[in-house]
Design a protein around this motif. Structure first.
Motif: not given
Length: 242
Positions: A230-242
């Protein structure tokens, strides 16, 4: 009478879903095939349909369907078509392991410092010993292990169009092939630069003889949409600093 800002905002909000109409239609009815045409590098033009000619007799030297008598039929001009044979059977295996350890220690003293060693005891905390003024100790260790095991196998055939002829005679080719099965669309694209000398007498060329080769094999539809993150999950995984 000019509409109020509120009405304009409501109208804009009503028009926003229209931008996703194509996605909604594709989700309901399935993906649609792209229109047939020349590659993007060629100027679109109307194809001429010639009337069929009278077939040659059985004893004629002219073969029915031939374009010319002695001319080489291999692709050489813009708009010509040639067949690309894609046969990829590659495998790669890499294993890396690293280990490093380091120990270090430093001890230093100042028994004599211009006669000020006795005065330092008054400034510094109690228990100061000039012979053991400085001592450090450090230890580091590192261990890493990595492994890559990859295998690819593709066997396909696609027709490509010559989209340009370079000054040295090399040909720029590109082609697209789409096949739809139920609600899943499979798409194959190929592009690159080939030498006319590498084109066989049957007007075919192997993918290993294509320079700057760009080969894409994928699809879109219900199955591909479910397998995609999903697009939302991809954005979270890409920009998450953790």
């Amino acid at each position: 009478m000019r509409p109020s800002p509120r009405l304009r905002l409501l109208a804009l909000a009503a028009l926003l879903p229209l931008g996703a109409c194509s996605t909604v239609v594709e989700a309901v009815k399935g993906p649609t095939l792209a229109p047939v045409g020349y590659p993007a590098a060629l100027v679109p033009q109307q194809q001429l349909v010639l009337a069929s000619t009278t077939p040659a007799s059985a004893n004629s030297l002219w073969r029915q369907g031939a374009r010319a008598f002695f001319i080489d039929q291999r692709a050489s001009r813009v708009g010509d078509i040639l067949t690309v044979q894609i046969d990829i059977d590659d495998s790669a295996k890499t294993t890396n392991q690293t280990t490093s350890t380091r120990d270090s220690s430093i001890a230093a003293g100042i028994p004599h410092l211009l006669g000020l060693e006795s005065s330092l005891g008054k400034i510094l905390p109690g228990g100061f010993d000039p012979a053991n003024a400085l001592a450090t100790n450090s230890k580091t260790s590192n261990a890493g292990t990595g492994a890559v095991n990859r295998a690819e196998k593709i066997s396909l055939t696609i027709a490509a169009v010559v989209s340009a002829v370079l000054p040295n005679g090399n040909l720029v080719i590109q082609g697209t092939q789409e096949v739809r099965t139920n609600t899943e669309l499979r798409q194959l694209t190929v592009a690159g630069i080939v030498r006319p000398e590498d084109i066989s007498s049957s007007n075919t060329i192997k993918h290993t003889q294509i320079a700057e080769a760009r080969i894409s094999y994928g699809g879109r539809g219900d199955i591909s949409r479910v397998q995609k993150t999903p697009a939302g999950q991809s954005l979270v995984e890409k920009f998450s600093p953790f």
